[in-house]
Scaffold this motif. Structure first.
Motif, PDB file in Angstrom:
ATOM      1  N   GLY A  12       0.828  -1.202   0.000  1.00  0.00           N
ATOM      2  CA  GLY A  12       0.000   0.000   0.000  1.00  0.00           C
ATOM      3  C   GLY A  12       0.860   1.249   0.000  1.00  0.00           C
ATOM      4  N   TRP A  13       0.296   2.363  -0.479  1.00  0.00           N
ATOM      5  CA  TRP A  13       1.106   3.568  -0.649  1.00  0.00           C
ATOM      6  C   TRP A  13       0.625   4.745   0.186  1.00  0.00           C
ATOM      7  N   SER A  14      -0.152   4.494   1.214  1.00  0.00           N
ATOM      8  CA  SER A  14      -0.598   5.581   2.076  1.00  0.00           C
ATOM      9  C   SER A  14       0.593   6.191   2.809  1.00  0.00           C
ATOM     10  N   VAL A  15       0.695   7.497   2.763  1.00  0.00           N
ATOM     11  CA  VAL A  15       1.775   8.221   3.434  1.00  0.00           C
ATOM     12  C   VAL A  15       1.230   8.765   4.744  1.00  0.00           C
ATOM     13  N   GLY A  16       1.637   8.165   5.844  1.00  0.00           N
ATOM     14  CA  GLY A  16       1.144   8.574   7.156  1.00  0.00           C
ATOM     15  C   GLY A  16       1.810   9.834   7.662  1.00  0.00           C
ATOM     16  N   ARG A  17       1.229  10.373   8.699  1.00  0.00           N
ATOM     17  CA  ARG A  17       1.729  11.619   9.267  1.00  0.00           C
ATOM     18  C   ARG A  17       3.160  11.477   9.768  1.00  0.00           C
ATOM     19  N   GLU A  18       3.480  10.292  10.323  1.00  0.00           N
ATOM     20  CA  GLU A  18       4.788  10.101  10.936  1.00  0.00           C
ATOM     21  C   GLU A  18       5.927  10.243   9.926  1.00  0.00           C
ATOM     22  N   GLN A  19       5.700   9.825   8.679  1.00  0.00           N
ATOM     23  CA  GLN A  19       6.759   9.847   7.668  1.00  0.00           C
ATOM     24  C   GLN A  19       6.536  10.907   6.597  1.00  0.00           C
ATOM     25  N   ALA A  20       5.549  11.758   6.769  1.00  0.00           N
ATOM     26  CA  ALA A  20       5.166  12.713   5.729  1.00  0.00           C
ATOM     27  C   ALA A  20       6.312  13.640   5.326  1.00  0.00           C
ATOM     28  N   VAL A  40       5.488  -1.023  -5.160  1.00  0.00           N
ATOM     29  CA  VAL A  40       4.415  -1.152  -4.177  1.00  0.00           C
ATOM     30  C   VAL A  40       3.676  -2.457  -4.440  1.00  0.00           C
ATOM     31  N   GLU A  41       3.136  -3.019  -3.388  1.00  0.00           N
ATOM     32  CA  GLU A  41       2.285  -4.199  -3.510  1.00  0.00           C
ATOM     33  C   GLU A  41       0.843  -3.750  -3.332  1.00  0.00           C
ATOM     34  N   ILE A  42       0.011  -4.017  -4.327  1.00  0.00           N
ATOM     35  CA  ILE A  42      -1.406  -3.650  -4.260  1.00  0.00           C
ATOM     36  C   ILE A  42      -2.159  -4.796  -3.591  1.00  0.00           C
ATOM     37  N   ASN A  43      -2.636  -4.562  -2.377  1.00  0.00           N
ATOM     38  CA  ASN A  43      -3.398  -5.564  -1.641  1.00  0.00           C
ATOM     39  C   ASN A  43      -4.900  -5.374  -1.783  1.00  0.00           C
ATOM     40  N   SER A  44      -5.337  -4.169  -2.152  1.00  0.00           N
ATOM     41  CA  SER A  44      -6.775  -3.908  -2.261  1.00  0.00           C
ATOM     42  C   SER A  44      -7.431  -4.771  -3.334  1.00  0.00           C
ATOM     43  N   SER A  45      -6.638  -5.213  -4.320  1.00  0.00           N
ATOM     44  CA  SER A  45      -7.165  -6.077  -5.381  1.00  0.00           C
ATOM     45  C   SER A  45      -7.600  -7.434  -4.848  1.00  0.00           C
ATOM     46  N   PHE A  46      -7.119  -7.803  -3.676  1.00  0.00           N
ATOM     47  CA  PHE A  46      -7.520  -9.050  -3.035  1.00  0.00           C
ATOM     48  C   PHE A  46      -8.988  -8.985  -2.615  1.00  0.00           C
ATOM     49  N   TYR A  47      -9.437  -7.794  -2.233  1.00  0.00           N
ATOM     50  CA  TYR A  47     -10.777  -7.628  -1.670  1.00  0.00           C
ATOM     51  C   TYR A  47     -11.815  -7.164  -2.684  1.00  0.00           C
ATOM     52  N   ARG A  48     -11.380  -6.398  -3.679  1.00  0.00           N
ATOM     53  CA  ARG A  48     -12.346  -5.852  -4.636  1.00  0.00           C
ATOM     54  C   ARG A  48     -11.646  -5.598  -5.966  1.00  0.00           C
ATOM     55  N   PRO A  49     -12.404  -5.652  -7.061  1.00  0.00           N
ATOM     56  CA  PRO A  49     -11.790  -5.391  -8.371  1.00  0.00           C
ATOM     57  C   PRO A  49     -11.547  -3.904  -8.591  1.00  0.00           C
ATOM     58  N   VAL A  70       0.710  -7.076  -7.880  1.00  0.00           N
ATOM     59  CA  VAL A  70      -0.728  -7.050  -7.602  1.00  0.00           C
ATOM     60  C   VAL A  70      -1.165  -8.376  -6.992  1.00  0.00           C
ATOM     61  N   LYS A  71      -1.886  -8.287  -5.893  1.00  0.00           N
ATOM     62  CA  LYS A  71      -2.350  -9.484  -5.199  1.00  0.00           C
ATOM     63  C   LYS A  71      -3.592 -10.047  -5.887  1.00  0.00           C
ATOM     64  N   ILE A  72      -3.562 -11.341  -6.179  1.00  0.00           N
ATOM     65  CA  ILE A  72      -4.675 -12.011  -6.842  1.00  0.00           C
ATOM     66  C   ILE A  72      -5.890 -12.050  -5.915  1.00  0.00           C
ATOM     67  N   PRO A  73      -7.095 -11.869  -6.440  1.00  0.00           N
ATOM     68  CA  PRO A  73      -8.307 -11.763  -5.606  1.00  0.00           C
ATOM     69  C   PRO A  73      -8.578 -13.003  -4.757  1.00  0.00           C
ATOM     70  N   LYS A  74      -9.183 -12.743  -3.591  1.00  0.00           N
ATOM     71  CA  LYS A  74      -9.548 -13.845  -2.695  1.00  0.00           C
ATOM     72  C   LYS A  74     -10.611 -14.740  -3.313  1.00  0.00           C
ATOM     73  N   ARG A  75     -11.363 -14.241  -4.278  1.00  0.00           N
ATOM     74  CA  ARG A  75     -12.330 -15.072  -4.996  1.00  0.00           C
ATOM     75  C   ARG A  75     -11.620 -16.293  -5.585  1.00  0.00           C
ATOM     76  N   ASP A 222       5.096  -5.177   5.180  1.00  0.00           N
ATOM     77  CA  ASP A 222       3.654  -5.265   5.405  1.00  0.00           C
ATOM     78  C   ASP A 222       3.299  -5.027   6.874  1.00  0.00           C
ATOM     79  N   ASN A 223       4.246  -4.518   7.663  1.00  0.00           N
ATOM     80  CA  ASN A 223       3.977  -4.183   9.063  1.00  0.00           C
ATOM     81  C   ASN A 223       3.369  -2.788   9.130  1.00  0.00           C
ATOM     82  N   THR A 224       2.163  -2.693   8.555  1.00  0.00           N
ATOM     83  CA  THR A 224       1.558  -1.390   8.266  1.00  0.00           C
ATOM     84  C   THR A 224       0.679  -0.839   9.378  1.00  0.00           C
ATOM     85  N   ALA A 225       0.267  -1.672  10.345  1.00  0.00           N
ATOM     86  CA  ALA A 225      -0.768  -1.253  11.292  1.00  0.00           C
ATOM     87  C   ALA A 225      -0.353  -0.057  12.143  1.00  0.00           C
ATOM     88  N   SER A 226       0.939   0.063  12.433  1.00  0.00           N
ATOM     89  CA  SER A 226       1.401   1.171  13.271  1.00  0.00           C
ATOM     90  C   SER A 226       2.294   2.140  12.507  1.00  0.00           C
TER      91      SER A 226
END
Length: 249
Positions: A12-20, A40-49, A70-75, A222-226
């Motif tokens: 994912g490519w979200s730029v958080g406040r800590e590293q802005a 970047v690794e696109i993980n959102s493709s796993f959940y939705r097209p 790109v991550k292959i869909p969970k379907r 992928d240690n993105t939560a924090s």
């Protein structure tokens, strides 16, 4: 200036406040991200097209040398469990090919409950490789997949190196040797913990040695939560393994 085929980025490519402060102020999150990291690794493709046009827009937002995995869909992986998935696979590939030459690979992450079946795996790999000739990265999470080694070599599939390790063969990359793909989820606390400087220094040495042998190397945090993923990716790419991202092959 480095010309080694090493790609360093995040899931994912979200730029958080800590590293802005490490990124330009102007531009979309992806444009800002792409100014400092080269994949970047696109993980959102796993959940939705995502539409073909969306992928094309993303490709236009980054430097020429930038690459997406790109991550292959969970379907396909979790619901159909690799069986009779030709149609959704065709639809997915039709979408993500909008990335054009910036599509660097596909990630196949399997559910922990999916046991290795030689016939099912071979049928899936054959169908996938018939439509897509690029790098395919497999992240199995059931121990039985240790028996897939010969099949991975036959179909040129790379098994990801994963931390924390899930099965006995994933502490280092195996399978097709031309690509290494590291997925670092954070440990000891998965998705949260940051990696310390000795770990990153040792990792950089491993990546550098592989690249020097002509291997295309990916390292995805992928240690993105924090917010640790972005910090670790920047530390690895600027301190331990300096890259000129616009000159990466």
């Amino acid at each position: 200036m480095s010309h080694l085929p090493i790609y360093i980025g995040c899931a994912g490519w979200s730029v958080g406040r800590e590293q802005a402060a490490a990124f330009p102020v102007e531009g979309t999150h992806l444009q800002r991200y792409g100014s400092q990291l080269n994949c970047v690794e696109i993980n959102s493709s796993f959940y939705r097209p995502h539409r073909h046009q969306t992928y094309a827009r993303w490709a236009e937002s980054v430097p020429q040398a930038f690459r997406f995995c790109v991550k292959i869909p969970k379907r396909i992986t979790h619901e159909l469990r690799l069986v009779n998935c030709e149609q959704p696979l065709d639809e997915f590939l039709g979408q993500c090919c909008g990335l054009g030459g910036r599509l660097g690979g596909l990630l196949v992450q399997l559910p922990p409950s999916l046991v290795f079946d030689d016939a099912i795996a071979e049928s899936f790999f054959r169908a996938l490789k018939a439509q897509y000739s690029g790098a395919v990265i497999l992240e199995p999470r059931h121990e039985s997949w240790v028996d897939a080694a010969s099949l991975l070599m036959e179909y040129r599939i790379t098994q990801a190196a994963v931390d924390p390790s899930r099965i006995s063969t994933d502490s280092s990359p195996v399978g097709a040797p031309e690509v290494q793909y590291w997925r670092l989820h954070g440990s000891p606390r998965i998705y949260y913990s940051a990696y310390d400087q000795p770990y990153l220094k040792n990792l950089a040495n491993q990546l550098r040695l592989a690249a020097a042998e002509g291997v295309t190397v990916w390292c995805i945090f992928d240690n993105t939560a924090s917010g640790a993923a972005m910090r670790n990716a920047l530390e690895l790419s600027t301190c331990h393994l300096p890259l000129n991202i616009r000159d990466t092959p």
